[in-house]
Design a protein around this motif. Structure first.
Motif, mmCIF file in Angstrom:
data_model
loop_
_atom_site.group_PDB
_atom_site.id
_atom_site.type_symbol
_atom_site.label_atom_id
_atom_site.label_comp_id
_atom_site.label_asym_id
_atom_site.label_seq_id
_atom_site.Cartn_x
_atom_site.Cartn_y
_atom_site.Cartn_z
ATOM 1 N N ARG A 104 -4.427 4.975 -10.452
ATOM 2 C CA ARG A 104 -3.503 4.096 -9.713
ATOM 3 C C ARG A 104 -3.785 4.158 -8.213
ATOM 4 O O ARG A 104 -3.756 3.134 -7.519
ATOM 5 N N THR A 158 0.847 -1.205 0.000
ATOM 6 C CA THR A 158 0.000 0.000 0.000
ATOM 7 C C THR A 158 0.875 1.245 0.000
ATOM 8 O O THR A 158 0.620 2.202 -0.734
ATOM 9 N N VAL A 173 -4.477 -4.534 -8.686
ATOM 10 C CA VAL A 173 -3.155 -4.270 -9.276
ATOM 11 C C VAL A 173 -3.202 -4.547 -10.775
ATOM 12 O O VAL A 173 -3.727 -5.583 -11.186
ATOM 13 N N MET A 226 5.517 -1.926 -7.737
ATOM 14 C CA MET A 226 5.621 -2.552 -6.419
ATOM 15 C C MET A 226 6.860 -3.452 -6.327
ATOM 16 O O MET A 226 7.523 -3.498 -5.287
ATOM 17 N N GLY A 232 2.340 1.669 -3.400
ATOM 18 C CA GLY A 232 1.260 2.088 -4.299
ATOM 19 C C GLY A 232 0.939 3.568 -4.153
ATOM 20 O O GLY A 232 0.750 4.282 -5.143
ATOM 21 N N ASN A 233 0.894 4.049 -2.898
ATOM 22 C CA ASN A 233 0.616 5.474 -2.644
ATOM 23 C C ASN A 233 1.729 6.372 -3.183
ATOM 24 O O ASN A 233 1.472 7.411 -3.771
ATOM 25 N N THR A 254 -4.961 1.096 -5.700
ATOM 26 C CA THR A 254 -4.276 0.773 -4.439
ATOM 27 C C THR A 254 -5.286 0.701 -3.295
ATOM 28 O O THR A 254 -5.243 -0.226 -2.471
ATOM 29 N N ARG A 259 -7.380 -2.446 -3.421
ATOM 30 C CA ARG A 259 -6.575 -3.685 -3.389
ATOM 31 C C ARG A 259 -6.555 -4.382 -4.743
ATOM 32 O O ARG A 259 -6.650 -5.602 -4.838
ATOM 33 N N LEU A 290 1.413 -1.206 -12.164
ATOM 34 C CA LEU A 290 1.499 -1.043 -10.713
ATOM 35 C C LEU A 290 2.280 -2.211 -10.093
ATOM 36 O O LEU A 290 3.067 -2.031 -9.159
#
Length: 281
Positions: free
Chosen positions: A240, A213, A249, A257, A216-217, A244, A247, A253
């Protein structure tokens, strides 16, 4: 460190990777500061005559694309070959650019044990059989000059033959093949003591959802404050961030990650290749 590439004449003219590598040779992210290309030009590609293999007069013409100097040298003249190789090394050392040495020679026997060249190149091989081998030609010259005596020459040959014979005899005693002896720098722990590869099990590479997370942020945000961002790009970042939160992807992304998690472990990541700079993918 000096990179040296050894080529055959047919491969140098015919393999796309040669041309592609020349085009990488002076790119800032890929240069090796000049490679010395040695072309063993035996004027035949397996059984193919050069006239049927390429459209240019020389196999080395492909190197002209980067203006590399090309030295065509008679391989029957060892001193000329040494001179040209020294010039090539000096060029590379001075200018950090590629250089090509074209050893113009011939192949005394077939391409391999199964190839009888008289079938496909009878005229050429009649000429080759008349050629005095380069070792004899050079030895005769040195003996005539008084540089070495016949005895010294024969002793040198006998010494070399002895080294080969002894190695051949020793090789028969080897019952086990140690794979790791053939690797320049085996990866530590890749082989066990007997030289056999270990079972290829992978350590778990999973990471916590909290870390995913976080990455992702970060990947959805703009690193600089008050930075005017292209509207198309801000849409992508917004989508995007939504993913995130939900949950979910997608491919891009997932890559972020993966890179992010490796970076978090303090491992440097380098992206190279087409479109990396503008982040298309």
């Amino acid at each position: 460190v000096m990179s040296i590439l050894l080529h055959g004449d047919a491969a140098f003219a015919g393999q796309g990777v040669v041309y592609e590598t020349f085009h990488l040779s002076d790119l800032p992210s890929y240069t090796t500061n000049g490679t010395i290309h040695v072309v063993v030009n035996n004027q035949i590609g397996f059984t193919t005559d050069p006239r049927m293999a390429r459209s240019s007069p020389y196999p080395t013409d492909v190197a002209r694309v980067v203006n590399a100097p090309i030295f065509h040298v008679n391989a029957d003249d060892p001193e000329a070959v040494m001179y040209v190789c020294n010039v090539a090394a000096e060029w590379r050392n001075t200018f950090n650019k590629d250089v090509v040495v074209d050893l113009v020679c011939y192949r005394r026997r077939g391409h391999n044990e199964m190839d009888e060249p008289m079938f496909t190149q009878p005229l050429m091989y009649k000429q080759i059989h008349k050629q005095v081998p380069v070792l004899k030609k050079y030895a005769d010259k040195l003996i005539a000059d008084g540089t070495v005596t016949l005895q010294e020459f024969e002793e040198e040959i006998a010494k070399y033959d002895r080294i080969c014979e002894e190695a051949y005899t020793r090789s028969k005693d080897n019952k086990i093949l140690h794979i790791k002896h053939w690797l320049d720098s085996p990866w530590p722990g890749f082989f066990n003591v007997d030289g056999e590869p270990k079972s290829m099990s992978c350590p778990p590479t999973g990471i916590s959802e909290e870390l995913l997370t976080h990455i992702g942020n970060i990947a959805s945000s703009v690193p600089v404050k008050d930075f005017k961002i292209h509207s198309g790009l801000s849409r992508i970042l917004k989508a995007r961030l939504e993913m995130t939160k939900n949950r979910l992807v997608d491919w891009a992304l997932a890559e972020y990650m993966a890179f992010g998690s490796v970076l978090k472990e303090g491992i440097h990541v380098r992206l190279s290749g087409q479109d990396v700079e503008r982040g298309t993918f």
